[in-house]
Design an enzyme around this catalytic site. Structure first.
Site, PDB file in Angstrom:
ATOM      1  N   CYS A   1       2.752   5.028  -5.940  1.00  0.00           N
ATOM      2  CA  CYS A   1       3.972   4.625  -5.245  1.00  0.00           C
ATOM      3  C   CYS A   1       4.873   3.833  -6.181  1.00  0.00           C
ATOM      4  O   CYS A   1       4.418   3.137  -7.075  1.00  0.00           O
ATOM      5  CB  CYS A   1       3.610   3.756  -4.044  1.00  0.00           C
ATOM      6  SG  CYS A   1       3.183   4.721  -2.605  1.00  0.00           S
TER       7      CYS A   1
ATOM      8  N   LYS B   1      -8.645   3.777   3.283  1.00  0.00           N
ATOM      9  CA  LYS B   1      -8.218   4.417   2.028  1.00  0.00           C
ATOM     10  C   LYS B   1      -8.573   3.561   0.818  1.00  0.00           C
ATOM     11  O   LYS B   1      -9.170   4.029  -0.144  1.00  0.00           O
ATOM     12  CB  LYS B   1      -6.704   4.635   2.059  1.00  0.00           C
ATOM     13  CG  LYS B   1      -6.043   4.819   0.708  1.00  0.00           C
ATOM     14  CD  LYS B   1      -4.534   4.915   0.857  1.00  0.00           C
ATOM     15  CE  LYS B   1      -3.790   4.869  -0.449  1.00  0.00           C
ATOM     16  NZ  LYS B   1      -3.733   3.551  -1.089  1.00  0.00           N
ATOM     17  N   ASN B   2      -8.227   2.290   0.869  1.00  0.00           N
ATOM     18  CA  ASN B   2      -8.418   1.463  -0.327  1.00  0.00           C
ATOM     19  C   ASN B   2      -9.885   1.158  -0.607  1.00  0.00           C
ATOM     20  O   ASN B   2     -10.225   0.766  -1.714  1.00  0.00           O
ATOM     21  CB  ASN B   2      -7.604   0.163  -0.215  1.00  0.00           C
ATOM     22  CG  ASN B   2      -6.121   0.427  -0.408  1.00  0.00           C
ATOM     23  OD1 ASN B   2      -5.716   1.552  -0.712  1.00  0.00           O
ATOM     24  ND2 ASN B   2      -5.300  -0.594  -0.226  1.00  0.00           N
TER      25      ASN B   2
ATOM     26  N   ASP C   1       0.726  -4.689   1.817  1.00  0.00           N
ATOM     27  CA  ASP C   1       0.797  -3.341   2.385  1.00  0.00           C
ATOM     28  C   ASP C   1       1.343  -3.335   3.812  1.00  0.00           C
ATOM     29  O   ASP C   1       1.697  -2.272   4.327  1.00  0.00           O
ATOM     30  CB  ASP C   1      -0.589  -2.680   2.372  1.00  0.00           C
ATOM     31  CG  ASP C   1      -1.003  -2.269   0.967  1.00  0.00           C
ATOM     32  OD1 ASP C   1      -0.172  -2.399   0.049  1.00  0.00           O
ATOM     33  OD2 ASP C   1      -2.146  -1.828   0.786  1.00  0.00           O
TER      34      ASP C   1
ATOM     35  N   ARG D   1       3.522  -2.580 -12.025  1.00  0.00           N
ATOM     36  CA  ARG D   1       2.092  -2.294 -11.993  1.00  0.00           C
ATOM     37  C   ARG D   1       1.473  -2.053 -13.379  1.00  0.00           C
ATOM     38  O   ARG D   1       0.979  -0.960 -13.672  1.00  0.00           O
ATOM     39  CB  ARG D   1       1.819  -1.123 -11.048  1.00  0.00           C
ATOM     40  CG  ARG D   1       2.429  -1.321  -9.688  1.00  0.00           C
ATOM     41  CD  ARG D   1       2.082  -0.222  -8.736  1.00  0.00           C
ATOM     42  NE  ARG D   1       1.009  -0.602  -7.849  1.00  0.00           N
ATOM     43  CZ  ARG D   1       0.610   0.118  -6.820  1.00  0.00           C
ATOM     44  NH1 ARG D   1       1.183   1.243  -6.554  1.00  0.00           N
ATOM     45  NH2 ARG D   1      -0.367  -0.276  -6.045  1.00  0.00           N
TER      46      ARG D   1
ATOM     47  N   ARG E   1      -0.380  10.309   2.060  1.00  0.00           N
ATOM     48  CA  ARG E   1      -1.288   9.753   1.047  1.00  0.00           C
ATOM     49  C   ARG E   1      -2.279   8.776   1.675  1.00  0.00           C
ATOM     50  O   ARG E   1      -3.376   8.586   1.156  1.00  0.00           O
ATOM     51  CB  ARG E   1      -0.479   9.001  -0.026  1.00  0.00           C
ATOM     52  CG  ARG E   1       0.326   9.905  -0.925  1.00  0.00           C
ATOM     53  CD  ARG E   1       0.926   9.110  -2.042  1.00  0.00           C
ATOM     54  NE  ARG E   1      -0.098   8.220  -2.593  1.00  0.00           N
ATOM     55  CZ  ARG E   1       0.150   7.205  -3.400  1.00  0.00           C
ATOM     56  NH1 ARG E   1       1.380   6.937  -3.751  1.00  0.00           N
ATOM     57  NH2 ARG E   1      -0.831   6.447  -3.850  1.00  0.00           N
TER      58      ARG E   1
HETATM   59  C1  UD1 Z   1      -4.362  -2.436  -4.542  1.00  0.00           C
HETATM   60  C2  UD1 Z   1      -4.171  -1.520  -3.348  1.00  0.00           C
HETATM   61  C3  UD1 Z   1      -2.753  -1.608  -2.816  1.00  0.00           C
HETATM   62  C4  UD1 Z   1      -2.398  -3.056  -2.525  1.00  0.00           C
HETATM   63  C5  UD1 Z   1      -2.691  -3.939  -3.726  1.00  0.00           C
HETATM   64  C6  UD1 Z   1      -2.491  -5.427  -3.452  1.00  0.00           C
HETATM   65  C7  UD1 Z   1      -5.694   0.325  -3.754  1.00  0.00           C
HETATM   66  C8  UD1 Z   1      -5.850   1.780  -4.067  1.00  0.00           C
HETATM   67  N1  UD1 Z   1      -4.444  -0.136  -3.760  1.00  0.00           N
HETATM   68  O1  UD1 Z   1      -3.473  -1.970  -5.556  1.00  0.00           O
HETATM   69  O2  UD1 Z   1      -2.677  -0.841  -1.620  1.00  0.00           O
HETATM   70  O3  UD1 Z   1      -1.021  -3.132  -2.235  1.00  0.00           O
HETATM   71  O4  UD1 Z   1      -4.046  -3.757  -4.147  1.00  0.00           O
HETATM   72  O5  UD1 Z   1      -3.246  -5.822  -2.362  1.00  0.00           O
HETATM   73  O6  UD1 Z   1      -6.655  -0.376  -3.451  1.00  0.00           O
HETATM   74  N2  UD1 Z   1      -1.151  -6.484 -12.114  1.00  0.00           N
HETATM   75  C9  UD1 Z   1      -0.936  -6.837 -13.410  1.00  0.00           C
HETATM   76  N3  UD1 Z   1      -1.793  -6.356 -14.366  1.00  0.00           N
HETATM   77  C10 UD1 Z   1      -2.841  -5.548 -14.059  1.00  0.00           C
HETATM   78  C11 UD1 Z   1      -3.046  -5.183 -12.712  1.00  0.00           C
HETATM   79  C12 UD1 Z   1      -2.187  -5.667 -11.747  1.00  0.00           C
HETATM   80  O7  UD1 Z   1       0.003  -7.566 -13.720  1.00  0.00           O
HETATM   81  O8  UD1 Z   1      -3.582  -5.146 -14.967  1.00  0.00           O
HETATM   82  C13 UD1 Z   1      -0.210  -6.950 -11.068  1.00  0.00           C
HETATM   83  C14 UD1 Z   1       0.532  -5.796 -10.405  1.00  0.00           C
HETATM   84  O9  UD1 Z   1       1.654  -5.431 -11.159  1.00  0.00           O
HETATM   85  C15 UD1 Z   1       0.907  -6.367  -9.067  1.00  0.00           C
HETATM   86  C16 UD1 Z   1      -0.273  -7.292  -8.760  1.00  0.00           C
HETATM   87  O10 UD1 Z   1      -0.930  -7.524 -10.005  1.00  0.00           O
HETATM   88  O11 UD1 Z   1       2.072  -7.139  -9.191  1.00  0.00           O
HETATM   89  C17 UD1 Z   1      -1.234  -6.723  -7.743  1.00  0.00           C
HETATM   90  O12 UD1 Z   1      -1.833  -5.580  -8.248  1.00  0.00           O
HETATM   91  P1  UD1 Z   1      -3.331  -5.152  -7.894  1.00  0.00           P
HETATM   92  O13 UD1 Z   1      -3.984  -6.245  -7.114  1.00  0.00           O
HETATM   93  O14 UD1 Z   1      -3.982  -4.712  -9.154  1.00  0.00           O
HETATM   94  O15 UD1 Z   1      -3.083  -3.938  -6.945  1.00  0.00           O
HETATM   95  P2  UD1 Z   1      -3.642  -2.470  -7.066  1.00  0.00           P
HETATM   96  O16 UD1 Z   1      -5.094  -2.513  -7.402  1.00  0.00           O
HETATM   97  O17 UD1 Z   1      -2.741  -1.650  -7.881  1.00  0.00           O
END
Ligand code: UD1
Length: 422
Positions: A116, A22-23, A305, A121, A397
């Site tokens: 979720c 998925k990711n 995850d 985030r 999902r």
């Molecule tokens: C992706 C994965 C999700 C996984 C996560 C961490 C997908 C679709 N989803 O989510 O399944 O759990 O990686 O391995 O691939 N953050 C900030 N600012 C930002 C972006 C992120 O502070 O602009 C923080 C988030 O709040 C969170 C952390 O960084 O605490 C990790 O987020 P991120 O690595 O961006 O995860 P996702 O891409 O949302």
């Protein structure tokens, strides 16, 4: 709303094939619009996040065919650059269209993403990366509006290796003028998959060293056919299911090399894990031990995850396990539901302390997010009696058909729907 009813008490036993990732799929689908032509993706999982992403592609003007895990996208006539509110707000990964729409259309209008409910985030890192490439981003009525007169290569330094922000930076840089270097990039296997996909389309992306990615902008991409890798999180879910039920399974296609820390944890718990070219053998008949301490971390650390499936397995291990969640602040929502089934889990801030118990008992529980929902099903498999997991839409999902997969492993499950008033 959906429910799944599990009659527990039977160890998982047998062989199951692991679906496509998925990711990896979601940013790759967004990346398809960088090309004015055809993209074929094989082994694409039929999950609702992919189906919603296809709706977004269609809204933007793509012609999409999806049959038997083969996805064909014709993006030669993309004309729109706005993702409708109801689509974007359904899943957070819609934010991944920021980079690719800016690259293709020089404009993106994206609803502030949903997904979720596992934490705050924010999107600051996505924004900073794309602004470094020359985008101007503003927020208006719940939408992010991004515009550029033309993206240009830049140096991007991430203070935290965000998966989504790294993907957006790569997607933005592929057609930008000049060279982009990303420092502090996330190193998740899904990022590697995205780069592999884009390079097969003619992009020039090089992994320099740990956390450093160099992208030389190209003028255009080409038609391609790409086979998605198997989903390491789905494989890890079934692995913890085997541990929770003391089962013995073969996870066909499971990407062992991407699961080092998960396999290390499984072995600490007493499971035997053997990797082969065609998948992973897990013998968890003697997996009684607690792993003592597990901390989630960016790749190659233990994936956030799989933290909820681990909670279920640790609830049935001997001794105490401390779990520290360092990625998402609200990711222990499953603990309260597991407690209804007899699990002993105390949560304080970003730590959970689990005291293992001999058995769980069936109960009616509610999924509150994707992986937490799957963890409740695992608990149901191990519990005495019948467990009903509600709100299974969350699970769809990310799992193509969790009931089908677990039935392959001998589980007894039923599924159905209820109306809100029941
Ligand atoms: C992706 C994965 C999700 C996984 C996560 C961490 C997908 C679709 N989803 O989510 O399944 O759990 O990686 O391995 O691939 N953050 C900030 N600012 C930002 C972006 C992120 O502070 O602009 C923080 C988030 O709040 C969170 C952390 O960084 O605490 C990790 O987020 P991120 O690595 O961006 O995860 P996702 O891409 O949302």
């Amino acid at each position: 709303m959906g429910w799944i009813e599990i009659t527990g008490g039977t160890p998982l036993h047998g062989k199951v094939r692991i679906q496509g990732s998925k990711n990896a799929a979601l940013p790759i689908l967004a990346g398809a619009i960088l090309h004015q032509g055809r993209t074929v993706i094989e082994n694409c999982p039929v999950i609702t996040d992919v189906l919603w992403t296809i709706r977004i592609l269609e809204e933007l003007g793509c012609v999409v065919r999806f049959e038997k895990n083969r996805l064909e996208i014709d993006s030669s006539k993309v004309q729109a650059c706005r993702i409708p509110g109801e689509l974007g707000s359904r899943m957070r990964s819609s934010v991944i269209f920021l980079g690719s729409l800016l690259g293709r259309m020089k404009k993106a209008w994206i609803p502030y993403p949903g997904g979720c409910t596992i934490g705050k985030r924010p999107l600051d890192l996505h924004q900073e990366a794309l602004e470094a490439l020359g985008a101007v981003i503003t927020e208006e009525d719940g939408f992010l509006r991004a515009e550029t007169s033309g993206l240009e290569g830049a140096v991007i330094r991430f203070g935290f290796p965000s998966v989504g922000a790294t993907e957006n930076a790569i997607l933005g840089a592929v057609l930008a003028k000049g060279v982009t270097t990303i420092f502090g990039a996330a190193m998740e296997p899904e990022i590697w998959e995205l780069c592999r996909f884009l390079n097969e389309k003619g992009a020039k992306i090089t992994w320099m060293k740990r956390g450093e990615i160099r992208i030389e902008g190209v003028k255009r991409l080409q038609d391609s056919r790409f086979v998605l890798t198997a989903d390491r999180i789905v494989a890890g879910t079934y692995l913890f299911g085997a541990i929770a039920t003391r089962g013995r399974v073969f996870l066909e296609d499971a990407p062992g090399p991407q699961m080092r820390e998960v396999l290390r944890t499984a072995r600490l718990m007493g499971a035997q894990a053997e990797e082969s070219k065609s998948g992973l053998w897990i013998n968890a008949e003697k997996a009684f031990r607690s792993p003592e301490f597990v901390r989630t971390a960016p790749y190659p650390g233990f994936p956030t995850d799989l933290q909820s499936p681990l909670l279920t397995a640790a609830s049935l291990a001997k001794g105490k396990t401390a779990v520290q969640e360092t990625i998402f602040e609200s990711r222990f929502q499953t603990a309260s539901q597991l407690r209804k089934m007899g699990a002993q889990i105390a949560v304080e801030g970003n730590r959970a302390l689990i005291t293992g118990t001999d058995c769980l008992h069936g109960a009616c529980v509610e999924a509150r997010e994707l992986r937490g929902g799957a963890a409740l099903i695992l608990a149901g498999l191990a519990a005495k009696g019948v467990t009903q997991v509600r709100n299974t839409e969350y699970i769809s999902r990310g799992y193509e058909d969790i009931c089908r997969d677990l039935r392959c492993l001998g589980a007894k499950l039923k599924e159905g729907f209820y109306s809100d008033s029941t």
